[in-house]
Each structure stands twice: as C-alpha cells, then as structure tokens.
Design an enzyme around this catalytic site. Sequence first.
Site, mmCIF file in Angstrom:
data_model
loop_
_atom_site.group_PDB
_atom_site.id
_atom_site.type_symbol
_atom_site.label_atom_id
_atom_site.label_comp_id
_atom_site.label_asym_id
_atom_site.label_seq_id
_atom_site.Cartn_x
_atom_site.Cartn_y
_atom_site.Cartn_z
ATOM 1 N N GLU A 167 0.787 -1.234 0.000
ATOM 2 C CA GLU A 167 0.000 0.000 0.000
ATOM 3 C C GLU A 167 0.818 1.281 0.000
ATOM 4 O O GLU A 167 0.296 2.359 0.261
ATOM 5 C CB GLU A 167 -0.997 0.004 1.169
ATOM 6 C CG GLU A 167 -2.050 -1.061 1.004
ATOM 7 C CD GLU A 167 -3.104 -1.067 2.091
ATOM 8 O OE1 GLU A 167 -3.321 -0.021 2.730
ATOM 9 O OE2 GLU A 167 -3.705 -2.130 2.307
ATOM 10 N N TYR A 169 3.353 1.938 2.036
ATOM 11 C CA TYR A 169 4.003 2.217 3.317
ATOM 12 C C TYR A 169 5.498 1.901 3.203
ATOM 13 O O TYR A 169 5.999 1.525 2.146
ATOM 14 C CB TYR A 169 3.326 1.410 4.427
ATOM 15 C CG TYR A 169 1.921 1.881 4.722
ATOM 16 C CD1 TYR A 169 1.688 3.118 5.314
ATOM 17 C CD2 TYR A 169 0.812 1.094 4.392
ATOM 18 C CE1 TYR A 169 0.396 3.559 5.574
ATOM 19 C CE2 TYR A 169 -0.478 1.521 4.650
ATOM 20 C CZ TYR A 169 -0.684 2.762 5.238
ATOM 21 O OH TYR A 169 -1.959 3.196 5.482
ATOM 22 N N ARG A 178 10.018 3.216 -8.145
ATOM 23 C CA ARG A 178 9.246 4.458 -8.118
ATOM 24 C C ARG A 178 9.726 5.376 -7.013
ATOM 25 O O ARG A 178 9.809 6.600 -7.189
ATOM 26 C CB ARG A 178 7.762 4.131 -7.923
ATOM 27 C CG ARG A 178 6.854 5.343 -7.780
ATOM 28 C CD ARG A 178 5.428 4.906 -7.491
ATOM 29 N NE ARG A 178 4.515 6.018 -7.362
ATOM 30 C CZ ARG A 178 3.888 6.605 -8.355
ATOM 31 N NH1 ARG A 178 4.102 6.189 -9.595
ATOM 32 N NH2 ARG A 178 3.056 7.611 -8.147
ATOM 33 N N ARG A 217 1.971 -9.295 4.613
ATOM 34 C CA ARG A 217 1.020 -8.607 3.730
ATOM 35 C C ARG A 217 1.831 -8.083 2.552
ATOM 36 O O ARG A 217 2.415 -6.999 2.603
ATOM 37 C CB ARG A 217 0.332 -7.472 4.488
ATOM 38 C CG ARG A 217 -0.759 -6.752 3.685
ATOM 39 C CD ARG A 217 -2.052 -7.527 3.661
ATOM 40 N NE ARG A 217 -3.063 -6.822 2.917
ATOM 41 C CZ ARG A 217 -3.922 -5.940 3.444
ATOM 42 N NH1 ARG A 217 -3.869 -5.674 4.742
ATOM 43 N NH2 ARG A 217 -4.818 -5.336 2.700
ATOM 44 N N HIS A 255 -1.943 3.781 -1.970
ATOM 45 C CA HIS A 255 -2.971 4.797 -1.726
ATOM 46 C C HIS A 255 -2.986 5.849 -2.837
ATOM 47 O O HIS A 255 -4.016 6.473 -3.088
ATOM 48 C CB HIS A 255 -2.740 5.482 -0.374
ATOM 49 C CG HIS A 255 -2.974 4.589 0.802
ATOM 50 N ND1 HIS A 255 -4.007 3.686 0.851
ATOM 51 C CD2 HIS A 255 -2.311 4.455 1.980
ATOM 52 C CE1 HIS A 255 -3.967 3.025 1.999
ATOM 53 N NE2 HIS A 255 -2.949 3.473 2.696
ATOM 54 N N CYS A 340 -19.024 1.047 -0.067
ATOM 55 C CA CYS A 340 -19.274 2.475 -0.285
ATOM 56 C C CYS A 340 -18.169 3.346 0.289
ATOM 57 O O CYS A 340 -17.971 4.482 -0.141
ATOM 58 C CB CYS A 340 -20.618 2.874 0.320
ATOM 59 S SG CYS A 340 -20.652 2.773 2.135
ATOM 60 N N GLN A 342 -18.057 5.062 2.881
ATOM 61 C CA GLN A 342 -18.473 6.338 3.441
ATOM 62 C C GLN A 342 -18.244 6.470 4.940
ATOM 63 O O GLN A 342 -17.953 7.559 5.438
ATOM 64 C CB GLN A 342 -19.947 6.589 3.118
ATOM 65 C CG GLN A 342 -20.203 6.812 1.641
ATOM 66 C CD GLN A 342 -21.666 7.084 1.336
ATOM 67 O OE1 GLN A 342 -22.396 7.659 2.137
ATOM 68 N NE2 GLN A 342 -22.114 6.638 0.177
ATOM 69 N N ALA A 387 -33.497 4.676 6.086
ATOM 70 C CA ALA A 387 -33.756 5.098 7.464
ATOM 71 C C ALA A 387 -34.890 4.295 8.085
ATOM 72 O O ALA A 387 -34.771 3.786 9.210
ATOM 73 C CB ALA A 387 -34.076 6.593 7.501
ATOM 74 N N LYS A 565 -21.998 26.663 -9.056
ATOM 75 C CA LYS A 565 -20.761 27.081 -8.387
ATOM 76 C C LYS A 565 -19.603 27.117 -9.375
ATOM 77 O O LYS A 565 -19.473 26.242 -10.221
ATOM 78 C CB LYS A 565 -20.415 26.098 -7.272
ATOM 79 C CG LYS A 565 -21.393 26.075 -6.117
ATOM 80 C CD LYS A 565 -20.951 25.046 -5.082
ATOM 81 C CE LYS A 565 -21.941 24.954 -3.939
ATOM 82 N NZ LYS A 565 -21.530 23.905 -2.959
ATOM 83 N N GLY A 657 -34.063 11.457 5.267
ATOM 84 C CA GLY A 657 -34.329 12.608 4.434
ATOM 85 C C GLY A 657 -35.469 13.464 4.943
ATOM 86 O O GLY A 657 -35.509 14.667 4.693
#
Length: 681
Positions: A167, A169, A178, A217, A255, A340, A342, A387, A565, A657
């Site tokens: 990843e 690190y 690289r 890993r 990343h 997702c 999120q 919801a 915008k 909502g």
Amino acid sequence: MTNPYPKLFEPLTINKVELKNRVIMGSMHTGLEDRLWDVDKLAAYYAERAKGGAALIITGGIAPTRAGLLSPFAGKLTNKLDVIRHRRLTSAVHKEGGKIAMQVLYAGRYGYTPFKFSVSWEKSPVHPFQPIKMNDALIKHAIWSYGRCAKLAREAGYDGIEIMGGEGYLLNTFLCKRTNDRTDKWGGSTENRQRIVVEIVKEIRKRVGPDFMVIMRQSIADLVKDGQTWDEIALLARKLEEHGVDAINTDIGWHEAQVPTIVTSVPRGAFVSYTERLREEVSIPLIASNRINTPELGEQILEGGRVDAISMARPLLADPEFANKAEAGRAAEINTCIACNQACLDHAFVGKKVSCLVNPRAGRETTLTLGTTRKSKRVAVVGAGPAGLSAAVSAAQRGHEVHLYEAGEHIGGQFSIAARIPGKEEFSETIRYFTAQLEATGVQVHLNTWVSAEELIDEKFDDVVVATGVTPRMPDIPGIDHPKVMSYAEAVLGHKTIGKTVAVIGAGGIGFDLTEFLTVDDSPTLNVKEWAEEWGITDDLGVPGFVGKPRPTPAARTVYLVQRKPGRQGKTLGKTSGWVHRATVKMKGVEQISGASYDKIDDAGLHLSFAPKEEGGERTTRVLDVETVVVCAGQESVRELVDPLTVAGVSTHVIGGADVAAELDAKRAIRQGTEVAASIV
C-alpha cells in the site's frame, strides 16, 4: 444441516495456529487503536467479530517505533506498558474462541506527522509532510524495532503478527524503483531493494523463534508506474518462505494509485488471479483479499485450490456474524458490505473513528446497544427507505411490535435508485438484507399504503417514526416544465425516455451518479477483463506496477454536467471514492461546466449564461443543444405527518431525508434509524 460452504469452513493451520475456518478479518485501522481510553471499545469490537465466527482477526496497523507512527500518538507496541494494554485485546478475542494477529506497520512517507522517515526525501502526493531520508543506522534501527515489536506481541498474547509490506508504506517504498532511488546496499538492484524486508523477517524469527505465526502482507500488484514486476514479486515471495514467513496475505495497490481497488465499482474478486499466480512460487498458505464480500464468492475462490483463505475487512464491519450466518445456512441474513467507503475508509483518512454505513454499531459496540426491551411497544415506521428499514428492523430486534408503512410497491427508497447506477449494483444487497430481516424479526409490512396522521393516531401507536424521505427539488427555471425535462428519479427508474444528448443540472453526488448512468446506457456491468482495460491494468506481467494506458469504453451519450458554483466539480464527494467518480466522468468525455446560471429551457435546449471574467465585462451565453435535461438540484423533505402527530401528543421521531433533505446521506439515515430504535424504551 449440511454446511453449504465446506471449503470456507474447513480448518486451516498456519505454523502451529489452528484456525477453525478460512474466514480471516483483514486489517483495518479504526482509530480506536490510538488512544488508551478506547482500548475497551476496541476489545469489544474485535470480540464481537470473534464471537461471530471469524477464525483469525488481524488488527489495524501498529507501529514498531515512534518514528513509524501513522499519526501523532497513534497505536504502537514498543514497551511493557503497551503490552499490558494489548493484552486486553487478545484476552477479549481468545475468550470468544478466536485467534488474533497484530499487524506491524511502519508508515514511512504515508505517516500523517511532520517527523517521519522514509526510503528517500520524496514527499508522498497524498500526505502533506516531507519525510527524512533514512541512513544506514536508521534502517538498522527499524529492522531491530520490528524484531522487538514481534517479541512484545508474543508477550501480549497475540497468536502471530502480520508485516505490512504493501500500500505504499515504508517497506513497499523500498521495494519499488518508483520511490527507491538509493545507490547504497538498500537500493538499486532487486536484491538490494528487497534487503530490508528479508532482514526484518530474519530479525523477527530470531526474536520469536520458529513456532510463532508470521504473515506477510505482500504487495502483489502495486498499480503505480515503476512498481514491482511479477518476477520481483515472485522472487520476494520465495525469499519470504525461505526465511520463515508462514503465510502471504494479498495486498493490492498504493494509496496514490490511479486505479480503484476497493470501491463498489470494482468487480467482486477482481484481483484474486494475482494471488493464485503465487501458487506456482510458494507452498505456504495464500490469502486472497479485495472485494470479496459473500460466502458464495469465498467458497468459489477456495474451490479453485490455489488460495487457502479469504481476507475480508469491511464485510466484517458490515456484519460481525458473517461467518456464523454463512455456516448455519443463513447467508440471506448477512448484512453485505456494499464497498461504499463512506463510514469506514472515508473516516479513516480524515482522522475520524471508523464505522459502517450499513451497520452503524461497528466501532460503537459498547455505546450503541440493541438489547431486548423491558416493555414491548407498538411502533409505526412510515417509509421503507434506508432510514425506515433500519428503524423497523432494529426496533423489532429489541422486541417491539413494529408496523412498516410504504406508499410504493417495494421497499428500498433511494437505495432502489442507487442500485441502478453502474458500479453501485451492490446497493441491492442492502435491500435484500432488510427484506430478510423484516421477515425474520416479524415486522408487519404494509406496501402500497399511504398512511395518514389520523390513521396512525387512531391506531394508538406508542411511537411513530417518520422516515418519509425526500422528493426531488425542481428549481425555478423558465421552462422547467418542458417535456424534455425530468428529475433524476424519473431518469434512473425509466419513467421517461432519455435522448442521446443530455444536460445534467447539478454536480453533487447525485449529479455524478446520474452522469455515469447516462454514459453507459443499458450496458451490462463490466466484467473483470473489461473493467481492467478501462482503468489501464495490464496483464503483461513484465510491466512494472501492471499499469498502462486506460482504454475506456465509449460513452453511450453526449453528456454535459453543469453546476452553478464556479471551480472544480465533485469537491464534496467522498475522500476515497470521489476521485474515482471524477475520473470516470472525465474518461467518458463528459463536458463539465461550472459557474453557470440557468436562464431557460426550451426547444433549443438549456440556455446558460456566465459572469464576466473581468470587471466591467459582459456576461457570456451558451445554449446546450440537448434532447434531455435531467435535474439533480437537491431534494425537499416529505414531512406532512410530523405536525399533526406532534399536536396529537404522539411520540414522534423524524429521521433520514424527512429530517434533513440536503445531499442524500444514507450513512446518517441508517444511523438515525438504529439510534431511534435503541432509544424507544
């Protein structure tokens, strides 16, 4: 009952650690690792997943030295006091019958701290601080620190460790041209670039002996320019086995890679073939990862005989009982990860505590509880979107009598729309999960039922949860009622015919989703090969990093994405997934127009005007000659029930909502539903 997934639930021994099945919870940093006062929360989080049947849990990254911290005061294991704290984690997991390994992670240039060391002076493009180039003494100290950390992990009761080697690190940056431009014995040739990893493994084995589980890993596809070639990856794998690594866990992508690896648009199991290739090189167990989120897929991968275990991090955030449900033949009841990001990775990369959109209890096991109620109440939930579904199921799980009212023919609400967006098909899994849970918990579902406040009052419900959601907002633009205009819901659900040239009004999350929907038309979801070509992933194993030129499929329509915008579009999209949406829209040739005023819509198309670029200048105008205009200009809450119920003295809760109609937020909606259910006593 016969186990439906015999391979997935076949025992596996790694070194001398006997795993009861092949389900491994992969490492994910939650933020609970970083503060002493969160240790019991972290212990409860791990214990719940061990109780849920995961055979091995791998912790979030723990630094072997202060110089390798992910962020200031982040989790570490460097002394005896740290050992005492870590024992609370291992004890909690062992009490539930699970095994636990600690991931040792030296952040390198990805550390979010001004004091950090790396292979070179080069700053990471995704972190603000420049690292200090490690000299020979610092490299040797890092190697020694890994050994000490492994020894302390054994003292803390861990069953093994995992070395983070991917990843982007520290160790990964040594391995790749690289980032490794050194001319000493730690750079240059493949042997020199791999030297630090080999020396760390040797040091760890010297400190812990031969009978302690050590997993690597390993990055087996860097997906960045000048990454490792396959020959280098295979050579390192063989060296790892030779020097005492007991298993290799797949790591995919840095990343900073411009290839998505874990978002929902990535096909399931997209990178399993990389893990399978290593079977030709080593005999130690191989663990596949990335976008494996169902027991069916896990079983299919293991049946191939080239992979020995399945690593799943986010799927066990979504459902800690994943393994137990699968083994018991209750796969339909698994709360499937929809990738997702999120509430998990989007949180992690801005320093928030990690949770899960579809399971807001993740990371809050000690504070958001759904214990059985002492007094059963009659609860009405109005609206079967995310919801309302969350509230209904959670309340029923607690023992309340729940009636769910939905005006439409199906449950799902906005998720039913989202599931039709290319790359978001996984959202249908959440609807499937809630469908199963409604039946399992005995919720009485009333579809095609537009319930009034008077009816709810007459039914004498103890509590009413208003989750009536939103309706698309149609802005006050001359010609907004023109036949070529439609809402995003009408477009996605096929209620109106969409032309071949389209203007999308509004460039928020829904605008980007709708734009992606329009550019692929009714084409089926891309298979792994087509998806890889679109993002420039090459199957030429001699190409360093396996990345070439993207070859996107042609757009099905000419699309303009317009916003009021000024400036770049998509700024408010998710931290870890927003760039994918922006890149996708760009690949499809969508023209993005910002700083526009919507003057009118007529037969000629969408009329725009723009403020002068210089003071005293004139406004400019443009007409987009389009067949269709789709409006994604926000939403308005549907909450007509609230006032009459409140006036009547009914205990009323407004969520989702119906509570806030700003940019749709399923994370907040599902969390509110769970919290409301927990509060009804």
